[in-house]
Design a protein around this motif. Structure first.
Motif, PDB file in Angstrom:
ATOM      1  N   UNK A 100     -35.465   5.705   1.161  1.00  0.00           N
ATOM      2  CA  UNK A 100     -34.007   5.651   1.311  1.00  0.00           C
ATOM      3  C   UNK A 100     -33.635   4.949   2.605  1.00  0.00           C
ATOM      4  N   UNK A 101     -32.508   4.256   2.601  1.00  0.00           N
ATOM      5  CA  UNK A 101     -32.085   3.555   3.823  1.00  0.00           C
ATOM      6  C   UNK A 101     -31.367   4.500   4.768  1.00  0.00           C
ATOM      7  N   UNK A 102     -32.155   5.174   5.613  1.00  0.00           N
ATOM      8  CA  UNK A 102     -31.548   6.101   6.560  1.00  0.00           C
ATOM      9  C   UNK A 102     -31.087   5.310   7.775  1.00  0.00           C
ATOM     10  N   UNK A 103     -29.849   5.484   8.172  1.00  0.00           N
ATOM     11  CA  UNK A 103     -29.335   4.687   9.296  1.00  0.00           C
ATOM     12  C   UNK A 103     -30.117   4.979  10.570  1.00  0.00           C
ATOM     13  N   UNK A 104     -30.362   3.906  11.322  1.00  0.00           N
ATOM     14  CA  UNK A 104     -31.224   4.045  12.492  1.00  0.00           C
ATOM     15  C   UNK A 104     -30.584   4.902  13.573  1.00  0.00           C
ATOM     16  N   UNK A 105     -29.279   4.865  13.662  1.00  0.00           N
ATOM     17  CA  UNK A 105     -28.654   5.556  14.791  1.00  0.00           C
ATOM     18  C   UNK A 105     -28.477   7.046  14.599  1.00  0.00           C
ATOM     19  N   UNK A 106     -28.704   7.529  13.402  1.00  0.00           N
ATOM     20  CA  UNK A 106     -28.486   8.964  13.194  1.00  0.00           C
ATOM     21  C   UNK A 106     -27.078   9.219  12.697  1.00  0.00           C
ATOM     22  N   UNK A 107     -26.579  10.411  12.963  1.00  0.00           N
ATOM     23  CA  UNK A 107     -25.222  10.731  12.515  1.00  0.00           C
ATOM     24  C   UNK A 107     -25.257  11.510  11.218  1.00  0.00           C
ATOM     25  N   UNK A 108     -24.067  11.904  10.760  1.00  0.00           N
ATOM     26  CA  UNK A 108     -23.997  12.781   9.598  1.00  0.00           C
ATOM     27  C   UNK A 108     -24.564  12.138   8.349  1.00  0.00           C
ATOM     28  N   UNK A 109     -24.304  10.854   8.207  1.00  0.00           N
ATOM     29  CA  UNK A 109     -24.812  10.182   7.015  1.00  0.00           C
ATOM     30  C   UNK A 109     -26.330  10.264   6.956  1.00  0.00           C
ATOM     31  N   UNK A 110     -26.940  10.077   8.136  1.00  0.00           N
ATOM     32  CA  UNK A 110     -28.386  10.123   8.171  1.00  0.00           C
ATOM     33  C   UNK A 110     -28.902  11.509   7.791  1.00  0.00           C
ATOM     34  N   UNK A 111     -28.263  12.543   8.369  1.00  0.00           N
ATOM     35  CA  UNK A 111     -28.727  13.901   8.059  1.00  0.00           C
ATOM     36  C   UNK A 111     -28.567  14.180   6.575  1.00  0.00           C
ATOM     37  N   UNK A 112     -27.421  13.763   6.038  1.00  0.00           N
ATOM     38  CA  UNK A 112     -27.174  14.018   4.618  1.00  0.00           C
ATOM     39  C   UNK A 112     -28.207  13.298   3.768  1.00  0.00           C
ATOM     40  N   UNK A 113     -28.464  12.028   4.123  1.00  0.00           N
ATOM     41  CA  UNK A 113     -29.438  11.273   3.346  1.00  0.00           C
ATOM     42  C   UNK A 113     -30.818  11.924   3.416  1.00  0.00           C
ATOM     43  N   UNK A 114     -31.173  12.365   4.592  1.00  0.00           N
ATOM     44  CA  UNK A 114     -32.492  12.975   4.741  1.00  0.00           C
ATOM     45  C   UNK A 114     -32.587  14.239   3.893  1.00  0.00           C
ATOM     46  N   UNK A 115     -31.618  15.119   4.054  1.00  0.00           N
ATOM     47  CA  UNK A 115     -31.701  16.380   3.301  1.00  0.00           C
ATOM     48  C   UNK A 115     -31.645  16.112   1.812  1.00  0.00           C
ATOM     49  N   UNK A 116     -30.741  15.190   1.425  1.00  0.00           N
ATOM     50  CA  UNK A 116     -30.662  14.852   0.010  1.00  0.00           C
ATOM     51  C   UNK A 116     -31.976  14.305  -0.494  1.00  0.00           C
ATOM     52  N   UNK A 117     -32.546  13.409   0.303  1.00  0.00           N
ATOM     53  CA  UNK A 117     -33.817  12.824  -0.085  1.00  0.00           C
ATOM     54  C   UNK A 117     -34.904  13.872  -0.214  1.00  0.00           C
ATOM     55  N   UNK A 118     -34.943  14.788   0.748  1.00  0.00           N
ATOM     56  CA  UNK A 118     -35.970  15.827   0.707  1.00  0.00           C
ATOM     57  C   UNK A 118     -35.798  16.686  -0.537  1.00  0.00           C
ATOM     58  N   UNK A 119     -34.561  17.056  -0.808  1.00  0.00           N
ATOM     59  CA  UNK A 119     -34.338  17.889  -1.994  1.00  0.00           C
ATOM     60  C   UNK A 119     -34.729  17.123  -3.242  1.00  0.00           C
ATOM     61  N   UNK A 120     -34.427  15.823  -3.246  1.00  0.00           N
ATOM     62  CA  UNK A 120     -34.825  14.989  -4.380  1.00  0.00           C
ATOM     63  C   UNK A 120     -36.331  14.979  -4.551  1.00  0.00           C
ATOM     64  N   UNK A 121     -37.041  14.826  -3.434  1.00  0.00           N
ATOM     65  CA  UNK A 121     -38.508  14.838  -3.493  1.00  0.00           C
ATOM     66  C   UNK A 121     -38.986  16.178  -4.018  1.00  0.00           C
ATOM     67  N   UNK A 122     -38.365  17.256  -3.526  1.00  0.00           N
ATOM     68  CA  UNK A 122     -38.785  18.591  -3.972  1.00  0.00           C
ATOM     69  C   UNK A 122     -38.550  18.739  -5.468  1.00  0.00           C
ATOM     70  N   UNK A 123     -37.402  18.253  -5.937  1.00  0.00           N
ATOM     71  CA  UNK A 123     -37.141  18.349  -7.377  1.00  0.00           C
ATOM     72  C   UNK A 123     -38.154  17.540  -8.160  1.00  0.00           C
ATOM     73  N   UNK A 124     -38.492  16.361  -7.645  1.00  0.00           N
ATOM     74  CA  UNK A 124     -39.467  15.528  -8.333  1.00  0.00           C
ATOM     75  C   UNK A 124     -40.814  16.230  -8.392  1.00  0.00           C
ATOM     76  N   UNK A 125     -41.171  16.892  -7.296  1.00  0.00           N
ATOM     77  CA  UNK A 125     -42.423  17.651  -7.308  1.00  0.00           C
ATOM     78  C   UNK A 125     -42.358  18.744  -8.366  1.00  0.00           C
ATOM     79  N   UNK A 126     -41.212  19.393  -8.426  1.00  0.00           N
ATOM     80  CA  UNK A 126     -41.046  20.441  -9.434  1.00  0.00           C
ATOM     81  C   UNK A 126     -41.249  19.901 -10.837  1.00  0.00           C
TER      82      UNK A 126
END
Lengths: 661, 306, 217
Positions: free
Chosen positions: B242-268
């Protein structure tokens, strides 16, 4: 500085002689030899370190009564660095040996062991400072012979004698290559002096390639490259433990030193030298660790790990050569620095591990892993230092093995990114090779440490083991502390290595910055802090709660016994099964049969694959081919005299008819 | 400073959620309701409040195992950038530190397993040793695919150099790296098809059996540590995908958590549709991942990327 | 005084041939002793022009050679023979007559060599070089064709004698000390060989070197 180094050498020889002169009394010989060695090594190590940090380059020349060569010694960054390694590890081993040999005091005379030990250290020091081919070879031979006598110290044992003979033959075969090398080099310039050999722009290309290959085999036999390492797994276990520590820790590094010194005067390296060294390093590393996994003799296992680590060192040096040949100073520096630092690190932790193995042998009376177990409670200091050594040799943070492997990895990644494509592939090959070697090494050391020290004792001997003596514990603790120190302060360690690495790569610029190295320190400290924090957290959590002890859960089995523990062979079996096409072990099994099986047996032995598959068949073929020539050896004195007479007469007639009247 | 707090908060708070997501996904696939999403948090909390029982055969190594492995994994999490391209402990060359910190945790887990003197743990440790030795090259090769085009050995630069505008079929090498890394993720976190985290039969266990004798706070650390390891390696995967913004910020956190949950679902999902591989096949699986990554790397060199 | 020197040299050759011809061990040793005496007189015959200070080394050399080769070594060998209890040489590899023929051929060969060999300075007498080679080669022959260890020692002595004679051409180059050293070497060598023979004969009850081939690989 150079004078002080020579003084330490002289002190070593003097204490060696003194030990022999008071040979009657074992105690006196032991004290004189050990104290002499420890003091000289301490002196030598500090002086060498000072010379290295100061960047000293001094030299000393003198003539001697032999018709060729001269006494030419010098200090330069490469020599100073290797002197630091030699003296540091030798000092620790000598100190350890003082305690270890004490246990042998009743059974045999100790004076020869001390004499040859000190002589060995002295000859290694001379090898590193020699700048004349003849002096170098003399010191090299002295090194080989004194270590031979040390390997066969317990000469009543069959395996020690056989190991000694294998070692002697292998080292003499290697020396032949060295003789040819020096003869070739010296013929061109008329002298064997290293300075003249190096000052010229280097020999012609073809000659340089031949010399490189000769040096590779000749020095590689001593260093333990695969496949000429076959003497290592026999000789290192057979020697007394402090000698094994010395041989594995430093003596095989003299092979690396010789190779590096030869490279220094062979001129600018073509690119394929680096690639060849990377290949040799990767193969040695993998072969070494795979063989180690199959061993159940603790010292033999450690000896194979020496082969593996020499592979890692060679990987680093190959990377450095690759960078140097392409003019890429960053890669060259990283490769050489990684390789050289691994030389020092391996000396430290391998010495530590062999000393631990010696303590185990001393305390439990056996080297066989499968009959040990649960030694942690009986020998806590030995076990803890062995743990430190194991974590270090696997290259795990925050210890020193990680730092040298890190340098090599970074060099490989940078090389892959910046070198031309064809050669970048060689650089990137180093990465998965090193990763696989590291993973397998971790498996092997978990096995070794776990089966020997953890769990329950598998035999009476293990249950009754006793801790090592104080004189044996102190150098182990010191070694462990040094491993931790280098691991937590890599900037300092690289500062020690940098002059030598820069010297090798002919680099004159400033040393690449140490920013990342202090970051490694930061990571190490954070890691230790987290461990402390979590430990404290658990203490707090468990306060006031019930903490009890019970037997290990055995699936409700009513009578668990120590024999139910996982053995070392079982532990390694999945990995060895994976590599079955290359590693053939001999399995001797007698399965349980019948409805109420009474007994079953499983034994697995691994010979050396290089020896069995490569060298032995080749040797047999050569012997068979030459057996036809064997016919001239009839055993008759008179026939031999006829051979001599006929040869002489023929020569005489040929000479006379050639020159005419 | 704020970055550090955000980073630490993500690292400490989010991981057990992933375990919950995986379990929920599997339950949903099986037509069940499944345990609550926040169940792992309750499990860890329950374990931390218990007493402990230690085997008589063990030494301090057994007690150190869970602590060292959790500390190592947390440290690795501090080295890896999470919701930004910088991390608290990041530096030039941190990719190596990351991999080897995980290795340190593994070493102590295996040593603790052997400390109990039980055949179960020994078996688990032996299998773990074999599998992780094969997973290491795959991990390193995937990281090489990241690092070589970026001409750097820092996560920061490697993530920064990922070309987001033309991702996808234009860059099969990154796909190869992602797949290989996913295989390593499955192996390291004892997921099907490498290992079954649910059954406790010795025939099928690798990680589960290594920690059989741990109880109370120790097991709490183990459980939490495995969640953090899943999170950390998952974060690496998410950064590639996923294209996580380099500077951080809310978008980055959201993308990371969303991505992680997506990975977890895929593992499931993977866990629900596949069965566990037979043990001799697991090495083949891992070697296949390594080969995939090396093919990606070769393609990289072939295209002349550096 | 080349006449005396030539006479002595011919005596030496004759004695060499007689050693080849005989099969009795005591006569071998006696012939070797006589050869030693003749050789001790050789330097005096060659260099004894005037009796002055320079002659002292030569005289000492002669006396030393006389003592060692003429007296001590034959005594040692006789004792070895007595203790080993052998009288006769066993059948040699080549029959006595044939070996005599070969010896004669070798003498002829050495005369050819003497003409072909170019020396840095001419020898005091033209017979010196050929006879030196002859003694050398015949000594070799004895070493090769004989079986008993005692005869082999005699052959070795003849070898040394040949070298000694050859050394007379280079007498200015070879320092005095070296000559004495060679003599000492010879003495010690024979001494050791004598002891070895004794031990061998005591252990195996014979001194036949043929059995050494059992030691081969």
């Amino acid at each position: 500085m150079l004078g002080l180094i020579l003084l330490s050498v002289a002190l070593l020889c003097a204490s060696a002689l003194a030990a022999v002169l008071v040979g009657r009394s074992d105690r006196a010989a032991l004290s004189i030899g050990t104290v002499g060695a420890s003091l000289s090594c301490a002196l030598g190590a500090t002086v060498a370190l000072a010379a290295l940090l100061r960047g000293e380059q001094s030299s000393l020349k003198a003539t001697w009564p032999l018709p060729v060569g001269e006494l030419h010694v010098a200090l330069d960054p490469l020599s100073s660095f290797f002197l630091v390694c030699v003296f540091l590890v030798s000092g620790l081993s000598a100190f350890y040996g003082g305690g270890y040999l004490g246990a042998h005091a009743g059974k045999r005379r100790l004076a020869p062991a001390l004499f040859y030990f000190n002589l060995l250290v002295a000859s290694m020091a001379v090898v590193t400072v020699a700048r004349d081919g003849i002096l170098f070879l003399i010191a090299w031979e002295a090194m080989s012979f004194s270590s031979f006598f040390l390997v066969t110290f317990e000469s009543e044992r069959e395996d020690a004698r056989r190991a000694g003979m294998t070692y002697l033959m292998a080292s003499q075969l290697g020396v032949i290559f060295l003789f040819v090398l020096f003869a070739l080099l010296g013929r061109g310039s008329g002298t064997y002096d290293f300075d003249t050999l190096g000052a010229a722009s280097g020999p012609a290309a073809g000659l340089a390639n031949v010399c490189f290959l000769l040096a590779l085999v000749g020095f590689g036999t001593k260093a333990g490259f695969w496949p000429v390492h076959i003497w290592l797994p026999d000789a290192h276990p057979a020697a007394p433990s402090h000698v094994s520590a010395l041989m594995s820790g430093v003596m095989i590094k003299m092979g690396i030193y010789g190779l590096l010194r030869t490279l220094a005067f062979l001129g600018p390296p073509p690119v394929w030298w680096g690639a060849l060294l990377i290949a040799v390093g990767a193969v040695s590393g993998l072969a070494g660790v795979l063989h180690a996994l199959a061993q159940h003799d603790l010292k033999r296992l450690l000896a194979y790990h020496s082969v593996e680590n020499i592979g890692i060192v060679t990987l680093g040096i190959g990377l450095g050569l690759l960078g140097q040949s392409q003019g890429n100073t960053t890669v060259a520096f990283l490769g050489f620095a990684g390789g050289l630092l691994h030389v020092l690190n391996h000396g430290l932790f391998k010495g530590l591990l062999f000393q631990g193995a010696g303590s185990v042998l001393h305390g439990a009376g056996t080297r066989d892993i499968e009959s040990l177990g649960g030694l942690y409670r009986r020998m806590p200091i030995t076990a803890s230092t062995f743990l430190v050594g194991s974590v270090a040799i696997c290259g795990l943070p925050p210890l020193n093995g990680f730092v040298s492997e890190w340098l090599i990895y970074i060099g490989a990644f940078r090389g892959a990114a910046t070198l031309p494509t064809g050669w970048a592939i060689w650089a990137i090959v180093a990465v998965p090779a090193l990763a696989l070697i590291g993973g397998l090494a971790a498996a092997c050391f978990v096995k070794a440490f776990g089966v020997v020290f953890l769990g329950e004792p598998r035999t009476e001997a293990a249950a009754k083991a006793h801790e090592a003596r104080k004189a044996m514990r102190a150098p182990m603790l010191l070694g462990a502390l040094l491993c931790l120190a280098i691991g937590l302060w890599p900037a300092g360690a690289v500062r020690i290595v940098a002059p030598a690495a820069a010297f090798l790569g002919n680099m004159s610029g400033p040393i690449p910055d140490a920013g990342p190295l202090t970051a490694i320190t930061r990571v190490g400290i954070v890691l230790l802090a987290l461990v402390g924090l979590l430990g404290a957290a658990r203490l707090v959590l468990l306060r006031g709660r019930k903490v009890s002890r019970a037997a290990t859960w055995g699936c409700s089995y009513a009578a668990p016994s120590p024999r139910m523990q996982y053995t070392a062979a079982s532990f390694a079996q999945p990995i060895l099964a994976l590599f079955a096409p290359v590693i053939h072990s001999r399995v001797d099994r007698q399965g349980p049969d019948g409805f109420f099986p009474a007994e079953a047996r499983y034994e697995e032995h691994l010979g050396d694959m290089a020896g069995e598959r490569l060298l032995l068949p080749a040797t047999r073929r050569v012997v068979r081919a030459l057996s036809r020539v064997h016919a001239i050896q009839q055993g008759r004195l008179q026939l031999y005299l006829v051979y001599i007479a006929v040869t002489l007469v023929v020569l005489l007639v040929w000479q006379l008819s050639g020159t005419g009247r | 400073m704020l970055d550090l707090i955000v980073h630490a908060a993500l690292l400490l708070a989010v991981p057990p959620l992933l375990l919950g997501v995986i379990n929920k996904t599997k339950a949903w696939f099986a037509g069940r309701l499944g345990p609550p999403l926040l169940q792992p948090y309750r499990d860890v909390w329950k374990l931390l409040r218990k007493g402990a029982v230690y085997s008589r055969s063990t030494t301090w190594v057994f007690r150190a195992g869970p602590i060292v492995s959790l500390a190592a994994v947390l440290c690795a999490g501090l080295v890896l950038p999470l919701a930004a391209n910088r991390s608290p402990l990041g530096f030039s060359g941190d990719v190596i530190v990351f991999a080897y910190l995980l290795g340190l945790g593994r070493f102590f887990t295996m040593a603790a397993a052997l400390d109990t003197g039980s055949s179960f743990e020994g078996m688990g440790a032996s299998r773990e040793a074999a599998f992780s030795a094969l997973a290491e090259p795959a991990l390193f090769l995937s990281m090489a695919i990241l690092c070589v085009p970026a001409r750097s050995v820092t996560f920061e630069d490697a993530f920064g150099a990922l070309p987001w505008t033309t991702w996808g079929f234009e860059h099969p090498t990154y796909l190869a790296a992602a797949l290989s890394l996913f295989a390593v993720l499955l192996a390291e976190n004892s997921r099907i098809p490498v290992d079954d985290p649910n059954t406790h039969l010795e025939l099928t266990m690798v990680h589960e059996v290594m920690v059989l004798d741990h109880g109370g706070p120790d097991f709490g650390f183990v459980l939490y540590g495995s969640a953090v390891k899943l999170f950390v390696i998952g974060a690496l995967l998410v950064h590639i995908l996923l294209p996580i913004p380099a500077g951080g910020g809310w978008r980055a956190i959201a993308l990371l958590c969303g991505g992680e949950i997506g990975v977890a679902m895929f593992i499931g999902v993977v866990e629900s549709i596949m069965a566990r591989l037979r043990l001799p096949r697991v090495p083949q699986f891992l070697v296949g991942a390594a080969v995939l990554a090396s093919i990606g790397l070769a393609a990289l060199f072939y295209r002349g990327a550096p | 005084m080349t006449g005396y020197a030539d006479f002595l040299l011919l005596v030496v050759v004759a004695l060499s041939l007689s050693i080849v011809a005989t099969s009795r061990l005591t006569s071998c040793v006696r012939a070797s002793a006589l050869q030693g005496v003749a050789l001790s007189l050789l330097p005096l015959a060659l260099w004894g022009r005037a009796l002055d200070r320079h002659m002292l080394p030569v005289v000492v050399m002669s006396l030393g050679t006389l003592a060692v080769k003429g007296v001590v070594i034959p005594l040692l060998l006789s004792r070895a023979i007595r203790e080993a209890n052998v009288r006769r040489e066993a059948e040699p590899f080549i029959s006595l007559h044939f070996s005599l023929l070969i010896a004669a051929a070798l003498v002829g060969f050495s005369f050819w060599l003497g003409t072909v060999l170019v020396l840095p300075r001419s020898a005091p007498t033209p017979l010196l070089v050929p006879i030196a080679f002859a003694t050398l080669l015949v000594g070799f022959l004895v070493l090769v064709v004989r079986r008993k260890a005692v005869t082999q020692v005699v052959g070795y002595l003849m070898l040394e004698n040949g070298i000694f004679i050859f050394g007379q051409t280079l007498v200015e180059e070879i320092p005095f000390a070296v000559e004495l050293g060679i003599l000492l070497d010879l003495l010690v060598g024979v001494f050791v060989m004598g002891i070895a023979i004794n031990h061998i004969s005591r252990e195996f009850e014979h001194i036949d070197t043929e059995w050494l081939s059992a030691l081969r690989d």
